[in-house]
Design a protein around this motif. Structure first.
Motif, mmCIF file in Angstrom:
data_model
loop_
_atom_site.group_PDB
_atom_site.id
_atom_site.type_symbol
_atom_site.label_atom_id
_atom_site.label_comp_id
_atom_site.label_asym_id
_atom_site.label_seq_id
_atom_site.Cartn_x
_atom_site.Cartn_y
_atom_site.Cartn_z
ATOM 1 N N LEU A 39 18.498 -52.033 4.075
ATOM 2 C CA LEU A 39 17.336 -52.790 3.896
ATOM 3 C C LEU A 39 15.939 -52.064 4.037
ATOM 4 O O LEU A 39 15.653 -51.919 5.021
ATOM 5 C CB LEU A 39 17.358 -54.233 4.505
ATOM 6 N N CYS A 40 15.495 -51.582 2.887
ATOM 7 C CA CYS A 40 14.448 -50.822 3.147
ATOM 8 C C CYS A 40 13.317 -51.219 2.030
ATOM 9 O O CYS A 40 12.658 -50.390 1.433
ATOM 10 C CB CYS A 40 14.761 -49.431 2.674
ATOM 11 N N GLN A 41 12.761 -52.465 1.971
ATOM 12 C CA GLN A 41 11.900 -53.014 1.100
ATOM 13 C C GLN A 41 10.276 -52.561 1.463
ATOM 14 O O GLN A 41 9.520 -52.588 0.710
ATOM 15 C CB GLN A 41 12.152 -54.600 0.974
ATOM 16 N N LYS A 42 10.418 -52.137 2.896
ATOM 17 C CA LYS A 42 8.999 -51.961 3.051
ATOM 18 C C LYS A 42 8.866 -50.435 3.910
ATOM 19 O O LYS A 42 7.889 -49.849 3.945
ATOM 20 C CB LYS A 42 8.521 -52.670 4.497
ATOM 21 N N GLY A 43 9.844 -49.837 4.146
ATOM 22 C CA GLY A 43 10.178 -48.419 4.704
ATOM 23 C C GLY A 43 11.490 -48.198 4.937
ATOM 24 O O GLY A 43 12.458 -48.931 5.177
ATOM 25 N N TYR A 44 11.635 -46.725 5.370
ATOM 26 C CA TYR A 44 13.053 -46.338 5.781
ATOM 27 C C TYR A 44 13.162 -46.249 7.331
ATOM 28 O O TYR A 44 12.212 -45.836 8.069
ATOM 29 C CB TYR A 44 13.205 -44.760 5.238
ATOM 30 N N THR A 45 14.138 -46.573 7.876
ATOM 31 C CA THR A 45 14.640 -46.029 9.218
ATOM 32 C C THR A 45 15.426 -44.866 9.020
ATOM 33 O O THR A 45 15.922 -44.549 7.840
ATOM 34 C CB THR A 45 15.632 -47.232 10.010
ATOM 35 N N LYS A 46 15.928 -44.194 10.078
ATOM 36 C CA LYS A 46 16.706 -42.876 10.253
ATOM 37 C C LYS A 46 17.936 -43.257 9.478
ATOM 38 O O LYS A 46 18.866 -42.751 8.511
ATOM 39 C CB LYS A 46 16.939 -42.436 11.399
ATOM 40 N N GLY A 47 18.678 -44.612 9.680
ATOM 41 C CA GLY A 47 19.924 -45.140 9.419
ATOM 42 C C GLY A 47 19.876 -45.425 7.817
ATOM 43 O O GLY A 47 20.684 -45.010 7.214
ATOM 44 N N ASP A 48 18.763 -45.910 7.338
ATOM 45 C CA ASP A 48 18.813 -46.017 6.080
ATOM 46 C C ASP A 48 18.880 -44.881 5.191
ATOM 47 O O ASP A 48 19.371 -44.781 4.248
ATOM 48 C CB ASP A 48 17.425 -46.816 5.646
ATOM 49 N N GLU A 49 18.064 -43.966 5.617
ATOM 50 C CA GLU A 49 17.975 -42.695 4.736
ATOM 51 C C GLU A 49 19.103 -41.935 4.719
ATOM 52 O O GLU A 49 19.881 -41.457 3.744
ATOM 53 C CB GLU A 49 16.959 -41.649 5.453
ATOM 54 N N ILE A 50 20.144 -41.789 5.971
ATOM 55 C CA ILE A 50 21.107 -41.413 5.950
ATOM 56 C C ILE A 50 22.263 -42.051 5.131
ATOM 57 O O ILE A 50 23.170 -41.466 4.206
ATOM 58 C CB ILE A 50 21.886 -41.139 7.562
ATOM 59 N N LEU A 51 22.337 -43.538 5.385
ATOM 60 C CA LEU A 51 23.344 -44.209 4.598
ATOM 61 C C LEU A 51 23.018 -44.089 3.015
ATOM 62 O O LEU A 51 23.870 -43.985 2.180
ATOM 63 C CB LEU A 51 23.248 -45.891 4.816
ATOM 64 N N ILE A 52 21.742 -44.097 2.644
ATOM 65 C CA ILE A 52 21.543 -43.830 0.970
ATOM 66 C C ILE A 52 22.156 -42.684 0.619
ATOM 67 O O ILE A 52 22.818 -42.683 -0.576
ATOM 68 C CB ILE A 52 20.179 -44.135 0.847
ATOM 69 N N LYS A 53 21.684 -41.667 1.264
ATOM 70 C CA LYS A 53 22.367 -40.210 0.845
ATOM 71 C C LYS A 53 24.013 -40.179 0.683
ATOM 72 O O LYS A 53 24.380 -39.397 0.207
ATOM 73 C CB LYS A 53 21.998 -39.251 1.798
ATOM 74 N N SER A 54 24.538 -41.078 1.616
ATOM 75 C CA SER A 54 26.000 -41.183 2.023
ATOM 76 C C SER A 54 26.699 -42.057 0.865
ATOM 77 O O SER A 54 27.873 -42.086 0.754
ATOM 78 C CB SER A 54 26.404 -41.592 3.443
ATOM 79 N N ILE A 55 25.893 -42.866 0.084
ATOM 80 C CA ILE A 55 26.594 -43.664 -0.893
ATOM 81 C C ILE A 55 27.358 -43.095 -1.740
ATOM 82 O O ILE A 55 28.646 -43.606 -2.112
ATOM 83 C CB ILE A 55 25.406 -44.516 -1.558
ATOM 84 N N PRO A 56 27.033 -42.081 -2.557
ATOM 85 C CA PRO A 56 27.835 -41.581 -3.769
ATOM 86 C C PRO A 56 29.333 -40.912 -3.180
ATOM 87 O O PRO A 56 30.566 -41.389 -3.659
ATOM 88 C CB PRO A 56 26.885 -40.318 -4.126
ATOM 89 N N LYS A 57 29.388 -40.248 -2.152
ATOM 90 C CA LYS A 57 30.599 -39.682 -1.650
ATOM 91 C C LYS A 57 31.343 -41.078 -0.986
ATOM 92 O O LYS A 57 32.562 -40.980 -1.161
ATOM 93 C CB LYS A 57 30.260 -38.647 -0.698
#
Length: 298
Positions: free
Chosen positions: A117-135
């Protein structure tokens, strides 16, 4: 019970393709947070397989006893970006794998909550999760991912939108041998709600109780048939017809939800009515509304 209502319900199920699209159990994973990723995943697997152990069995029992088709049994969990954010893992693919393992063990159709949930900005967890989605989506079968990139109040996170465009392309590429099926398990949206039973956008919000039962009902065929009966009427009559029909459809969803809640010993949350079209020919509410508007103009 009124005989007319019983016959009307039977007609909705047999002729108008009314079904319970999903019984979705929401499960909070906040008590599974751990600074050690391996321990967190062990807790997650144990909690999901314990809380939802009877979900499929109860769904099948209700389906058999009431004669109402229940298409999917699903689980949604707290967004993994929140749970995994406490550990030092550099990607969250292993979290997706443990969700998939739990889903296979339970025999459910999908599990949602590989979410950020990053409608206003990223946390560390948000960034890592989004990068992990394709794999994560390429190496799992039943895991669904979602990312909330905006809201009416906060506006849109344009960095997240740009990144999700790249993520969708990468997911399609990594699942090209399955016709890009990874993308069918991924949703990007705004104004995400915490109790959505429908995939791929389902996750269990932090404002929800520890566990909850939410039901999704699919009824475009029923509404379409009702609209055919008021062809040529004013738009007010059309709107009223949709409202009354939606109430009848939702009533059946509530019956199933309350029964599932009672048998599982878990609180009943919401009934969500979907008027989205199904693959059936002509099963579209939008088509009927457009036809009606054209008639009004002529």
């Amino acid at each position: 019970m009124n005989v007319k209502n019983i016959l009307e319900t039977i007609n909705m199920i047999e002729e108008q393709k009314l079904d319970i699209r999903t019984i979705t159990m929401g499960i909070s994973l906040l008590d599974c947070i751990d600074s050690d990723g391996e321990k967190a995943r062990e807790k997650i697997y144990k909690k999901i397989t314990t809380c939802a152990k009877d979900l499929v069995k109860v769904g099948q029992e209700i389906e058999s006893e009431f004669g109402i088709p229940i298409v999917n049994k699903r689980v949604s969990v707290t967004p993994i970006s929140i749970i995994a954010g406490a550990c030092d893992d550099k990607d969250y693919v292993e979290f997706a794998k443990v969700l998939d393992k739990a889903a296979e063990e339970l025999g459910i159709d999908f599990i949602g909550g590989f979410s950020a949930l990053c409608q206003k900005g990223y946390t560390k967890g948000d960034e890592i999760l989004i990068k992990s989605i394709p794999k994560a989506l390429a190496c799992t079968n039943k895991v669904c991912a979602s990312v909330n990139v905006g809201s009416t109040r906060a506006g849109m996170n344009m960095d997240a939108i740009k990144q999700m465009g790249q993520v969708i392309k990468q997911t399609a590429e990594l699942t090209k041998d399955k016709k890009g099926f990874g993308c069918a398990k991924l949703v990007v949206f705004c104004n995400a709600v915490e109790d959505n039973p429908f995939m791929a956008g389902a996750f269990h919000g932090v404002g929800e109780s520890d566990t909850v039962i939410n039901v999704g009902v699919s009824g475009p065929g029923v509404v379409q048939r009702a609209l055919e009966k008021v062809r040529g009427e004013s738009f007010d009559v059309v709107a009223d017809t949709i409202k009354n029909t939606a109430f009848k459809v939702t009533r059946m969803g509530q019956l199933v939800a309350q029964e599932a809640s009672k048998r599982l010993g878990i609180p009943f949350g919401i009934v969500d009515l979907s008027l989205a079209p199904t693959p059936a020919i002509g099963d579209s509410v939008a088509n009927k509304l457009l036809e009606h508007m054209e008639q009004q103009q002529h």
